[in-house]
Design a protein around this motif. Structure first.
Motif, PDB file in Angstrom:
ATOM      1  N   TRP A   4      -4.619  -3.857  -7.610  1.00 10.95           N
ATOM      2  CA  TRP A   4      -5.174  -3.741  -8.955  1.00 10.95           C
ATOM      3  C   TRP A   4      -4.489  -2.690  -9.819  1.00 10.95           C
ATOM      4  O   TRP A   4      -4.557  -2.736 -11.052  1.00 10.95           O
ATOM      5  CB  TRP A   4      -6.680  -3.448  -8.882  1.00 10.95           C
ATOM      6  N   ARG A   5      -3.791  -1.742  -9.217  1.00 12.67           N
ATOM      7  CA  ARG A   5      -3.123  -0.707 -10.002  1.00 12.67           C
ATOM      8  C   ARG A   5      -1.808  -1.187 -10.642  1.00 12.67           C
ATOM      9  O   ARG A   5      -1.296  -0.543 -11.553  1.00 12.67           O
ATOM     10  CB  ARG A   5      -2.830   0.519  -9.135  1.00 12.67           C
ATOM     11  N   LYS A  62       0.828  -1.206   0.000  1.00 10.97           N
ATOM     12  CA  LYS A  62       0.000   0.000   0.000  1.00 10.97           C
ATOM     13  C   LYS A  62       0.866   1.261   0.000  1.00 10.97           C
ATOM     14  O   LYS A  62       0.455   2.311  -0.513  1.00 10.97           O
ATOM     15  CB  LYS A  62      -0.916   0.016   1.216  1.00 10.97           C
ATOM     16  N   GLU A  66     -12.286 -14.023   1.221  1.00 14.07           N
ATOM     17  CA  GLU A  66     -12.269 -12.628   1.671  1.00 14.07           C
ATOM     18  C   GLU A  66     -10.857 -12.056   1.575  1.00 14.07           C
ATOM     19  O   GLU A  66     -10.678 -10.888   1.197  1.00 14.07           O
ATOM     20  CB  GLU A  66     -12.784 -12.542   3.110  1.00 14.07           C
ATOM     21  N   ASP A  80      -7.990  -5.859  -4.118  1.00 15.25           N
ATOM     22  CA  ASP A  80      -8.392  -4.457  -3.969  1.00 15.25           C
ATOM     23  C   ASP A  80      -7.183  -3.542  -3.776  1.00 15.25           C
ATOM     24  O   ASP A  80      -7.230  -2.360  -4.103  1.00 15.25           O
ATOM     25  CB  ASP A  80      -9.338  -4.299  -2.762  1.00 15.25           C
ATOM     26  N   VAL A  81      -6.095  -4.110  -3.261  1.00 15.69           N
ATOM     27  CA  VAL A  81      -4.871  -3.331  -3.021  1.00 15.69           C
ATOM     28  C   VAL A  81      -3.961  -3.310  -4.240  1.00 15.69           C
ATOM     29  O   VAL A  81      -3.332  -2.294  -4.526  1.00 15.69           O
ATOM     30  CB  VAL A  81      -4.102  -3.906  -1.799  1.00 15.69           C
ATOM     31  N   LYS A 106      -9.855 -11.227  -2.031  1.00  9.75           N
ATOM     32  CA  LYS A 106     -10.561 -10.013  -2.442  1.00  9.75           C
ATOM     33  C   LYS A 106      -9.862  -8.781  -1.862  1.00  9.75           C
ATOM     34  O   LYS A 106      -9.681  -7.768  -2.561  1.00  9.75           O
ATOM     35  CB  LYS A 106     -12.012 -10.066  -1.968  1.00  9.75           C
ATOM     36  N   GLU A 107      -9.445  -8.875  -0.606  1.00 10.72           N
ATOM     37  CA  GLU A 107      -8.742  -7.769   0.036  1.00 10.72           C
ATOM     38  C   GLU A 107      -7.418  -7.469  -0.667  1.00 10.72           C
ATOM     39  O   GLU A 107      -7.073  -6.309  -0.902  1.00 10.72           O
ATOM     40  CB  GLU A 107      -8.485  -8.115   1.501  1.00 10.72           C
TER      41      GLU A 107
END
Length: 223
Positions: A214-215, A175, A204, A211-212, A207-208
């Motif tokens: 994807w860039r 992150k 879960e 979400d972090v 998915k978490e």
């Protein structure tokens, strides 16, 4: 060498080399010595380059991987192959129609998946049993891509980073990477099965993670 002398005789249209015999022998001797010297220099240069890369890899991957882990992974690496169908499913009736293809894994990523004009896939999941060499593969993939050969300077290069998902701080560190860097960075995530949160609820947790990450340009996850 005798065959070469015969060819020289034919080329010079002579039955004997005469006074040229000593010169020809000297030339062959020099060629032999030069070959031995160049071979020795090549082997020494390769050994030195491997050591430089090994030290750079240790520096890059601390504290996630120990120096001993890296030396073992790069020194005893057997080139990994992959296939598009899990071996456990080949005999299943539902997979009877499947065409199984295999290829070397590192060239697949370096020469196909990670090239600039390939936008077909973004996420890759590498599945293999415990002890099959997933971490060893990722370390060698990182090394091969980051320290590619001379000709790779003519291709677009991306940054590459590797994180072990078994480390509780990995996602926090990911992150912390700036968003503008992520689009030009390949992300290698090692051992999803060793992630403590994935053990509790893998759906879960994946998915978490997605979400972090994807860039990032490409994401490779082993499990």
């Amino acid at each position: 060498m005798e065959h070469l002398k015969e060819l020289i005789k034919i080329w010079l249209k002579k039955e004997e080399l005469g006074w040229l015999e000593d010169e020809v022998n000297l030339i062959f001797a020099l060629i032999g010595i030069l070959t031995i010297v160049l071979s020795g220099l090549y082997k020494f240069g390769k050994w030195l380059l491997d050591k430089i890369h090994e030290r750079a890899l240790i520096r890059d991957l601390e504290p996630f991987y120990t120096a001993e882990e890296i030396k073992k992974a790069t020194g005893l690496f057997i080139k990994t192959r992959c296939q598009n169908v899990s071996p456990s499913e080949i005999d299943e009736p539902s997979q009877n129609h499947a065409i199984v293809t295999t290829e070397k894994l590192i060239p697949f990523f370096v020469d196909k998946a990670f090239v600039a004009d390939n936008d077909t896939y973004k996420y890759y999941f590498l599945l293999a049993g415990s002890g099959m060499g997933k971490t060893t593969f990722l370390l060698n993939l990182y090394l091969k891509y980051k320290y590619r050969n001379f000709w790779s300077i003519f291709k677009k290069r991306y940054k590459i980073k590797i994180f072990p998902l078994g480390n509780p701080n990995s996602l926090k560190d990911i992150k912390g990477i700036k968003d503008e860097e992520k689009k030009d960075t390949i992300l290698l995530l090692d051992a999803f099965d060793e992630d403590a949160k994935a053990v509790d609820d893998y759906k879960e947790r994946i998915k978490e993670i997605l979400d972090v990450v994807w860039r990032f340009r490409e994401v490779v996850i082993t499990c």
